[in-house]
Design a protein around this motif. Structure first.
Motif, PDB file in Angstrom:
ATOM      1  N   LEU A 114       0.818  -1.210   0.000  1.00  0.00           N
ATOM      2  CA  LEU A 114       0.000   0.000   0.000  1.00  0.00           C
ATOM      3  C   LEU A 114       0.856   1.267   0.000  1.00  0.00           C
ATOM      4  N   ILE A 115       1.944   1.265   0.765  1.00  0.00           N
ATOM      5  CA  ILE A 115       2.832   2.434   0.778  1.00  0.00           C
ATOM      6  C   ILE A 115       3.427   2.658  -0.607  1.00  0.00           C
ATOM      7  N   GLY A 116       3.905   1.587  -1.230  1.00  0.00           N
ATOM      8  CA  GLY A 116       4.485   1.709  -2.562  1.00  0.00           C
ATOM      9  C   GLY A 116       3.502   2.232  -3.585  1.00  0.00           C
ATOM     10  N   MET A 117       2.255   1.767  -3.517  1.00  0.00           N
ATOM     11  CA  MET A 117       1.257   2.204  -4.479  1.00  0.00           C
ATOM     12  C   MET A 117       0.946   3.691  -4.326  1.00  0.00           C
ATOM     13  N   LEU A 118       0.881   4.173  -3.095  1.00  0.00           N
ATOM     14  CA  LEU A 118       0.605   5.598  -2.879  1.00  0.00           C
ATOM     15  C   LEU A 118       1.731   6.471  -3.429  1.00  0.00           C
ATOM     16  N   VAL A 119       2.965   6.058  -3.217  1.00  0.00           N
ATOM     17  CA  VAL A 119       4.097   6.827  -3.756  1.00  0.00           C
ATOM     18  C   VAL A 119       4.092   6.775  -5.282  1.00  0.00           C
ATOM     19  N   TYR A 120       3.725   5.628  -5.848  1.00  0.00           N
ATOM     20  CA  TYR A 120       3.644   5.502  -7.313  1.00  0.00           C
ATOM     21  C   TYR A 120       2.664   6.521  -7.881  1.00  0.00           C
ATOM     22  N   VAL A 121       1.504   6.650  -7.263  1.00  0.00           N
ATOM     23  CA  VAL A 121       0.492   7.586  -7.751  1.00  0.00           C
ATOM     24  C   VAL A 121       1.032   9.013  -7.728  1.00  0.00           C
ATOM     25  N   ALA A 122       1.700   9.396  -6.625  1.00  0.00           N
ATOM     26  CA  ALA A 122       2.231  10.754  -6.519  1.00  0.00           C
ATOM     27  C   ALA A 122       3.317  11.012  -7.555  1.00  0.00           C
ATOM     28  N   ALA A 123       4.235  10.069  -7.740  1.00  0.00           N
ATOM     29  CA  ALA A 123       5.329  10.252  -8.691  1.00  0.00           C
ATOM     30  C   ALA A 123       4.809  10.343 -10.122  1.00  0.00           C
ATOM     31  N   THR A 124       3.810   9.545 -10.463  1.00  0.00           N
ATOM     32  CA  THR A 124       3.255   9.575 -11.816  1.00  0.00           C
ATOM     33  C   THR A 124       2.579  10.907 -12.098  1.00  0.00           C
ATOM     34  N   ALA A 125       1.899  11.448 -11.088  1.00  0.00           N
ATOM     35  CA  ALA A 125       1.257  12.759 -11.262  1.00  0.00           C
ATOM     36  C   ALA A 125       2.290  13.841 -11.537  1.00  0.00           C
ATOM     37  N   VAL A 126       3.454  13.773 -10.886  1.00  0.00           N
ATOM     38  CA  VAL A 126       4.508  14.764 -11.122  1.00  0.00           C
ATOM     39  C   VAL A 126       5.100  14.595 -12.522  1.00  0.00           C
ATOM     40  N   CYS A 127       5.214  13.358 -13.012  1.00  0.00           N
ATOM     41  CA  CYS A 127       5.728  13.126 -14.371  1.00  0.00           C
ATOM     42  C   CYS A 127       4.884  13.871 -15.408  1.00  0.00           C
ATOM     43  N   ALA A 128       3.587  13.952 -15.166  1.00  0.00           N
ATOM     44  CA  ALA A 128       2.707  14.640 -16.108  1.00  0.00           C
ATOM     45  C   ALA A 128       2.991  16.130 -16.182  1.00  0.00           C
ATOM     46  N   LEU A 129       3.654  16.675 -15.166  1.00  0.00           N
ATOM     47  CA  LEU A 129       3.917  18.110 -15.115  1.00  0.00           C
ATOM     48  C   LEU A 129       5.375  18.464 -15.411  1.00  0.00           C
ATOM     49  N   ALA A 130       6.221  17.462 -15.669  1.00  0.00           N
ATOM     50  CA  ALA A 130       7.665  17.692 -15.817  1.00  0.00           C
ATOM     51  C   ALA A 130       7.957  18.669 -16.948  1.00  0.00           C
ATOM     52  N   PRO A 131       8.724  19.759 -16.684  1.00  0.00           N
ATOM     53  CA  PRO A 131       8.999  20.753 -17.722  1.00  0.00           C
ATOM     54  C   PRO A 131      10.243  20.459 -18.555  1.00  0.00           C
ATOM     55  N   ASP A 132      11.077  19.514 -18.109  1.00  0.00           N
ATOM     56  CA  ASP A 132      12.325  19.240 -18.822  1.00  0.00           C
ATOM     57  C   ASP A 132      12.692  17.766 -18.661  1.00  0.00           C
ATOM     58  N   PRO A 133      13.621  17.265 -19.491  1.00  0.00           N
ATOM     59  CA  PRO A 133      13.977  15.845 -19.433  1.00  0.00           C
ATOM     60  C   PRO A 133      14.540  15.417 -18.083  1.00  0.00           C
ATOM     61  N   ALA A 134      15.332  16.285 -17.426  1.00  0.00           N
ATOM     62  CA  ALA A 134      15.960  15.903 -16.163  1.00  0.00           C
ATOM     63  C   ALA A 134      14.922  15.575 -15.096  1.00  0.00           C
ATOM     64  N   LEU A 135      13.899  16.425 -14.972  1.00  0.00           N
ATOM     65  CA  LEU A 135      12.867  16.179 -13.969  1.00  0.00           C
ATOM     66  C   LEU A 135      12.037  14.959 -14.335  1.00  0.00           C
ATOM     67  N   LEU A 136      11.757  14.787 -15.618  1.00  0.00           N
ATOM     68  CA  LEU A 136      10.997  13.616 -16.055  1.00  0.00           C
ATOM     69  C   LEU A 136      11.758  12.335 -15.727  1.00  0.00           C
ATOM     70  N   ILE A 137      13.059  12.329 -15.996  1.00  0.00           N
ATOM     71  CA  ILE A 137      13.876  11.144 -15.703  1.00  0.00           C
ATOM     72  C   ILE A 137      13.887  10.872 -14.204  1.00  0.00           C
ATOM     73  N   ALA A 138      14.031  11.928 -13.390  1.00  0.00           N
ATOM     74  CA  ALA A 138      14.097  11.761 -11.942  1.00  0.00           C
ATOM     75  C   ALA A 138      12.818  11.147 -11.385  1.00  0.00           C
ATOM     76  N   PHE A 139      11.666  11.640 -11.842  1.00  0.00           N
ATOM     77  CA  PHE A 139      10.423  11.116 -11.287  1.00  0.00           C
ATOM     78  C   PHE A 139      10.007   9.806 -11.939  1.00  0.00           C
ATOM     79  N   ARG A 140      10.503   9.512 -13.126  1.00  0.00           N
ATOM     80  CA  ARG A 140      10.314   8.157 -13.658  1.00  0.00           C
ATOM     81  C   ARG A 140      11.084   7.163 -12.796  1.00  0.00           C
ATOM     82  N   LEU A 141      12.255   7.581 -12.286  1.00  0.00           N
ATOM     83  CA  LEU A 141      13.008   6.728 -11.369  1.00  0.00           C
ATOM     84  C   LEU A 141      12.203   6.470 -10.102  1.00  0.00           C
ATOM     85  N   LEU A 142      11.623   7.525  -9.525  1.00  0.00           N
ATOM     86  CA  LEU A 142      10.807   7.355  -8.322  1.00  0.00           C
ATOM     87  C   LEU A 142       9.559   6.527  -8.615  1.00  0.00           C
TER      88      LEU A 142
END
Length: 444
Positions: A114-142
């Motif tokens: 359950l903890i992992g799934m909640l973090v997955y949801v948050a990280a995926t939401a941030v990926c949708a807002l990533a303004p540059d490749p570096a941030l997208l790569i970082a949150f894809r890692l998370l």
């Protein structure tokens, strides 16, 4: 060492606090038929939940694939950089399993999931807002780190509930369910791109992750009772994993499965550019071809589970799958390197179809054979199986684009090397011809 789940599940937990009970004889007496129907429905429900968890990685990867060329343009980055978004997600899934697997052996399956799934949801939401490749790569890692919980714990739950041939059959059933994801994910991704941009793909993934989290919270109970959990901290987890890796046969299955997965991921990473850029297919055509290949994988997986398991040894089925993967990769290398002259999309697509279909023999049988040796540490064993696969896949991803976007030769070379390596590990470490069914299990 305590044994794990029975060959068939007697009672499968469906509540937040229920733990697995031992298998029992078929119900008899008044109401036996109704209880049997309820048990089957409960088993189906848990199968669907575990299938959803194993489907999350292909959803995370494959819905995004048709958008890769668009992301390179939108973020102004070369293809090799954007492919790192796949590598980062894959590496995160690999490393996350090393943490979550031992945690699930110590604290049970439900809480880390359950903890992992909640973090997955948050990280995926941030990926949708990533303004540059570096941030997208970082949150894809998370995203990958958190999504690892679903992968590793789903396999561990199967080991809690099943053993032997039944476990191999269940893995094939999971392949049917999770196989729907790569069939529909690129199709959904292609359709999303008709009405919005690549960010819409991550919005949809966020909603999928949230829905799956709610399903897990409501319907997936605890399958590892307290008396079968392992105490200790990081040191104990490392000792357990060292004991697993010291087992030659377990390591052989782990490496063979990891290399086969790397051949598959070389296809996943390179195919958007190979199919769309080199052979000129549209995103929708690519999605259809990708779905067709997934149908082949699912179909062969069901042939394995329904027809072969129990009639043909798991090692024979596994060896056949690895050989076919290698032969298909060799044929692709000959076609893409120009040995047969200039070939079109159809022959290359046929070679990829054969390679993908053979994964239906390789993947469920490597998991089943490896986990059958480790009933005492299913979480840690599942973590090692997943980590090896995802790490090798993460290395394969950038290699397929090393010669640029105008040739498919690197993809075929990576697939052939991985296929040959998988066959070598299977024969050299597992040594299936020497087995007499009495080999000791892995020690921890």
């Amino acid at each position: 060492m305590p044994e794990s789940g029975p060959s068939t599940p007697g009672h499968i937990p469906t509540g937040p606090t229920e733990a697995t009970a031992p298998a029992t004889a078929p119900p008899t007496g008044p109401g036996a038929g109704a209880r049997a129907v309820a048990a089957r429905r409960t088993g189906l429900l848990v199968t669907l939940v575990l299938g959803g968890l194993t489907a999350l990685p292909p959803l995370s990867m494959d819905m995004y694939l048709p958008a890769l060329p668009e992301v390179t343009q939108a973020l102004g980055a070369p293809a090799a950089t954007i492919q790192l978004t796949l590598t980062a997600c894959l590496a995160g899934m690999a490393l996350g399993q090393l943490v979550v697997g031992p945690m699930s052996d110590k604290w049970g399956r439900r809480r880390p999931l359950l903890i992992g799934m909640l973090v997955y949801v948050a990280a995926t939401a941030v990926c949708a807002l990533a303004p540059d490749p570096a941030l997208l790569i970082a949150f894809r890692l998370l995203q990958g780190l958190a999504g690892a919980a679903g992968i590793v714990i789903a396999r561990a739950v199967v080991r809690d509930l099943y053993d032997g041939v039944e476990m191999a059959r269940f893995f094939s059933t999971l392949m049917l369910i999770s196989g729907v994801a790569p069939i529909i994910a690129p199709l959904i991704g292609g359709q999303i791109l008709r009405v919005t941009d690549w960010r819409g793909v991550f919005h949809v993934l966020t909603l999928v992750g949230l829905a799956l989290t709610l399903v897990v919270w409501k319907w997936l109970g605890e399958t590892l009772p307290p008396e079968r959990r392992h105490g200790g901290g990081t040191g104990a987890a490392l000792r357990t994993m060292r004991g697993l890796l010291a087992d030659r046969v377990f390591s052989g299955y782990m490496l063979a499965g990891g290399l086969a997965f790397a051949a598959l991921f070389a296809y996943i990473s390179a195919s958007p550019f190979v199919i769309q850029e080199i052979y000129g297919a549209s995103p929708q055509t690519f999605s259809l071809l990708f779905g067709l290949n997934s149908v082949g994988l699912v179909a062969v997986g069901q042939i394995n589970g329904k027809l072969l398991v129990g009639r043909v040894s798991l090692d024979k089925a596994l060896g056949t799958g690895l050989v076919v993967i290698t032969l298909a990769a060799g044929a692709l290398l000959l076609m893409t390197s120009g040995v047969f002259g200039e070939v079109g999309l159809v022959p290359v697509a046929a070679g990829l179809f054969v390679l993908m279909s053979a994964m239906g023999l390789a993947m469920p049988n490597t998991n089943a054979q490896a986990l059958m040796r480790t009933p005492h540490a299913a979480g840690s064993a599942s973590a090692l199986l997943g980590t090896s696969s995802f790490l090798v896949g993460a290395v394969a991803s950038p290699l397929v684009g090393i010669a640029g976007e105008a040739t498919a030769v690197p993809m075929a070379v990576v697939q052939l090397v991985c296929g040959l390596g998988a066959v070598a590990c299977f024969l050299g470490l597992c040594r299936p011809w020497r087995k007499d069914g009495k080999e000791p299990q892995a020690r921890t």
